[in-house]
Design a protein around this motif. Structure first.
Motif, PDB file in Angstrom:
ATOM      1  N   ARG A 166       0.836  -1.207   0.000  1.00 35.24           N
ATOM      2  CA  ARG A 166       0.000   0.000   0.000  1.00 35.24           C
ATOM      3  C   ARG A 166       0.869   1.254   0.000  1.00 35.24           C
ATOM      4  O   ARG A 166       0.578   2.215  -0.719  1.00 35.24           O
ATOM      5  CB  ARG A 166      -0.934   0.001   1.202  1.00 35.24           C
ATOM      6  N   MET A 167       1.919   1.242   0.810  1.00 31.14           N
ATOM      7  CA  MET A 167       2.824   2.397   0.858  1.00 31.14           C
ATOM      8  C   MET A 167       3.489   2.629  -0.497  1.00 31.14           C
ATOM      9  O   MET A 167       3.597   3.773  -0.956  1.00 31.14           O
ATOM     10  CB  MET A 167       3.890   2.203   1.946  1.00 31.14           C
ATOM     11  N   LEU A 168       3.927   1.555  -1.130  1.00 29.55           N
ATOM     12  CA  LEU A 168       4.560   1.673  -2.442  1.00 29.55           C
ATOM     13  C   LEU A 168       3.579   2.207  -3.483  1.00 29.55           C
ATOM     14  O   LEU A 168       3.931   3.087  -4.279  1.00 29.55           O
ATOM     15  CB  LEU A 168       5.116   0.316  -2.877  1.00 29.55           C
ATOM     16  N   GLU A 169       2.349   1.734  -3.453  1.00 32.29           N
ATOM     17  CA  GLU A 169       1.333   2.231  -4.380  1.00 32.29           C
ATOM     18  C   GLU A 169       1.046   3.706  -4.138  1.00 32.29           C
ATOM     19  O   GLU A 169       0.878   4.475  -5.093  1.00 32.29           O
ATOM     20  CB  GLU A 169       0.054   1.405  -4.253  1.00 32.29           C
ATOM     21  N   GLN A 170       1.003   4.121  -2.878  1.00 32.20           N
ATOM     22  CA  GLN A 170       0.792   5.534  -2.563  1.00 32.20           C
ATOM     23  C   GLN A 170       1.952   6.376  -3.075  1.00 32.20           C
ATOM     24  O   GLN A 170       1.743   7.457  -3.631  1.00 32.20           O
ATOM     25  CB  GLN A 170       0.632   5.725  -1.057  1.00 32.20           C
ATOM     26  N   MET A 171       3.161   5.879  -2.893  1.00 32.54           N
ATOM     27  CA  MET A 171       4.328   6.612  -3.387  1.00 32.54           C
ATOM     28  C   MET A 171       4.288   6.724  -4.906  1.00 32.54           C
ATOM     29  O   MET A 171       4.596   7.783  -5.463  1.00 32.54           O
ATOM     30  CB  MET A 171       5.621   5.912  -2.944  1.00 32.54           C
ATOM     31  N   GLU A 172       3.897   5.643  -5.586  1.00 35.98           N
ATOM     32  CA  GLU A 172       3.824   5.679  -7.044  1.00 35.98           C
ATOM     33  C   GLU A 172       2.772   6.680  -7.512  1.00 35.98           C
ATOM     34  O   GLU A 172       3.018   7.461  -8.430  1.00 35.98           O
ATOM     35  CB  GLU A 172       3.496   4.292  -7.595  1.00 35.98           C
ATOM     36  N   ARG A 173       1.598   6.659  -6.884  1.00 31.68           N
ATOM     37  CA  ARG A 173       0.541   7.606  -7.265  1.00 31.68           C
ATOM     38  C   ARG A 173       1.006   9.043  -7.025  1.00 31.68           C
ATOM     39  O   ARG A 173       0.773   9.930  -7.851  1.00 31.68           O
ATOM     40  CB  ARG A 173      -0.733   7.314  -6.495  1.00 31.68           C
ATOM     41  N   ALA A 174       1.646   9.287  -5.886  1.00 38.02           N
ATOM     42  CA  ALA A 174       2.131  10.636  -5.588  1.00 38.02           C
ATOM     43  C   ALA A 174       3.205  11.061  -6.576  1.00 38.02           C
ATOM     44  O   ALA A 174       3.235  12.215  -7.014  1.00 38.02           O
ATOM     45  CB  ALA A 174       2.680  10.684  -4.162  1.00 38.02           C
ATOM     46  N   LEU A 175       4.062  10.136  -6.957  1.00 35.42           N
ATOM     47  CA  LEU A 175       5.112  10.455  -7.922  1.00 35.42           C
ATOM     48  C   LEU A 175       4.510  10.810  -9.275  1.00 35.42           C
ATOM     49  O   LEU A 175       4.903  11.798  -9.899  1.00 35.42           O
ATOM     50  CB  LEU A 175       6.078   9.269  -8.057  1.00 35.42           C
ATOM     51  N   TYR A 176       3.535  10.028  -9.728  1.00 41.23           N
ATOM     52  CA  TYR A 176       2.874  10.337 -10.998  1.00 41.23           C
ATOM     53  C   TYR A 176       2.132  11.669 -10.919  1.00 41.23           C
ATOM     54  O   TYR A 176       2.110  12.427 -11.893  1.00 41.23           O
ATOM     55  CB  TYR A 176       1.908   9.220 -11.392  1.00 41.23           C
ATOM     56  N   ALA A 177       1.521  11.976  -9.769  1.00 47.55           N
ATOM     57  CA  ALA A 177       0.783  13.222  -9.624  1.00 47.55           C
ATOM     58  C   ALA A 177       1.723  14.426  -9.602  1.00 47.55           C
ATOM     59  O   ALA A 177       1.434  15.456 -10.206  1.00 47.55           O
ATOM     60  CB  ALA A 177      -0.056  13.190  -8.353  1.00 47.55           C
ATOM     61  N   GLU A 178       2.857  14.308  -8.913  1.00 46.21           N
ATOM     62  CA  GLU A 178       3.773  15.437  -8.767  1.00 46.21           C
ATOM     63  C   GLU A 178       4.664  15.643  -9.984  1.00 46.21           C
ATOM     64  O   GLU A 178       4.924  16.774 -10.373  1.00 46.21           O
ATOM     65  CB  GLU A 178       4.661  15.232  -7.535  1.00 46.21           C
ATOM     66  N   ASP A 179       5.162  14.567 -10.547  1.00 49.94           N
ATOM     67  CA  ASP A 179       6.115  14.699 -11.651  1.00 49.94           C
ATOM     68  C   ASP A 179       5.897  13.576 -12.669  1.00 49.94           C
ATOM     69  O   ASP A 179       6.625  12.588 -12.687  1.00 49.94           O
ATOM     70  CB  ASP A 179       7.540  14.661 -11.102  1.00 49.94           C
ATOM     71  N   PRO A 180       4.889  13.704 -13.537  1.00 51.96           N
ATOM     72  CA  PRO A 180       4.595  12.623 -14.481  1.00 51.96           C
ATOM     73  C   PRO A 180       5.732  12.376 -15.468  1.00 51.96           C
ATOM     74  O   PRO A 180       5.954  11.251 -15.889  1.00 51.96           O
ATOM     75  CB  PRO A 180       3.323  13.084 -15.191  1.00 51.96           C
ATOM     76  N   LYS A 181       6.476  13.429 -15.809  1.00 53.58           N
ATOM     77  CA  LYS A 181       7.587  13.250 -16.755  1.00 53.58           C
ATOM     78  C   LYS A 181       8.671  12.354 -16.153  1.00 53.58           C
ATOM     79  O   LYS A 181       9.183  11.448 -16.797  1.00 53.58           O
ATOM     80  CB  LYS A 181       8.174  14.611 -17.127  1.00 53.58           C
ATOM     81  N   PHE A 182       9.017  12.599 -14.887  1.00 54.41           N
ATOM     82  CA  PHE A 182      10.015  11.781 -14.211  1.00 54.41           C
ATOM     83  C   PHE A 182       9.515  10.347 -14.041  1.00 54.41           C
ATOM     84  O   PHE A 182      10.250   9.388 -14.260  1.00 54.41           O
ATOM     85  CB  PHE A 182      10.362  12.384 -12.847  1.00 54.41           C
ATOM     86  N   ALA A 183       8.247  10.190 -13.668  1.00 49.87           N
ATOM     87  CA  ALA A 183       7.681   8.859 -13.468  1.00 49.87           C
ATOM     88  C   ALA A 183       7.692   8.068 -14.771  1.00 49.87           C
ATOM     89  O   ALA A 183       7.975   6.865 -14.774  1.00 49.87           O
ATOM     90  CB  ALA A 183       6.264   8.974 -12.919  1.00 49.87           C
ATOM     91  N   THR A 184       7.391   8.734 -15.881  1.00 49.58           N
ATOM     92  CA  THR A 184       7.418   8.058 -17.175  1.00 49.58           C
ATOM     93  C   THR A 184       8.841   7.668 -17.545  1.00 49.58           C
ATOM     94  O   THR A 184       9.067   6.600 -18.110  1.00 49.58           O
ATOM     95  CB  THR A 184       6.824   8.975 -18.256  1.00 49.58           C
ATOM     96  N   ALA A 185       9.808   8.515 -17.212  1.00 45.73           N
ATOM     97  CA  ALA A 185      11.207   8.199 -17.516  1.00 45.73           C
ATOM     98  C   ALA A 185      11.670   6.968 -16.751  1.00 45.73           C
ATOM     99  O   ALA A 185      12.527   6.220 -17.224  1.00 45.73           O
ATOM    100  CB  ALA A 185      12.098   9.392 -17.180  1.00 45.73           C
TER     101      ALA A 185
END
Length: 136
Positions: free
Chosen positions: A9-28
């Motif tokens: 759950r923590m990892l999923e929350q971190m992933e969602r937050a990462l995509y929300a804050e910086d989608p370009k970095f998350a896609t990279a």
């Protein structure tokens, strides 16, 4: 060792937050371009291997040793390319190593020498910590 439900759950929350804050970095971080390149290279090597088999068989049928040897060498070379391409392919969600990308010719760059290799999770955690520190 599998993650516990809380860790997942923590990892999923971190992933969602990462995509929300910086989608370009998350896609990279997905490494899809390198994955596509290596997958294409493996497919080409498999096709070349099949051409080598055809050459080998044609040489045997025509009783031309040179064609059979050429077919075997093509098979061997393509098998090596397929195996090395498969090993170098990043897993889904994994970022290519630092300094590795593609040049204009479609070939991967070599990794920079002298830099210690850090795992993707360490880099994500460092970036996450920097952002939390900046907000406080």
């Amino acid at each position: 060792m599998p993650l516990s439900e809380h860790e997942q759950r923590m990892l999923e929350q971190m992933e969602r937050a990462l995509y929300a804050e910086d989608p370009k970095f998350a896609t990279a971080l997905e490494g899809s371009e390198l994955r596509t390149y290596t997958r294409r290279r493996v497919y080409q090597a498999v096709a070349g291997f099949l051409v080598g088999v055809a050459l080998l068989m044609a040489g045997m049928v025509a009783k031309l040793v040179i064609v059979s040897v050429l077919g075997f060498l093509v098979m061997l070379g393509c098998a090596v390319l397929a195996v090395t391409g498969w090993r170098k392919a990043p897993k889904p969600g994994e970022q290519p190593p630092a300094g590795q990308g593609h040049d204009g010719g479609g070939r991967p760059h070599s990794r920079r020498q002298g830099r210690p290799r850090r795992s993707m999770m360490n880099r994500i955690e460092d970036r996450w910590q920097r952002r939390r520190d900046e907000q406080q």
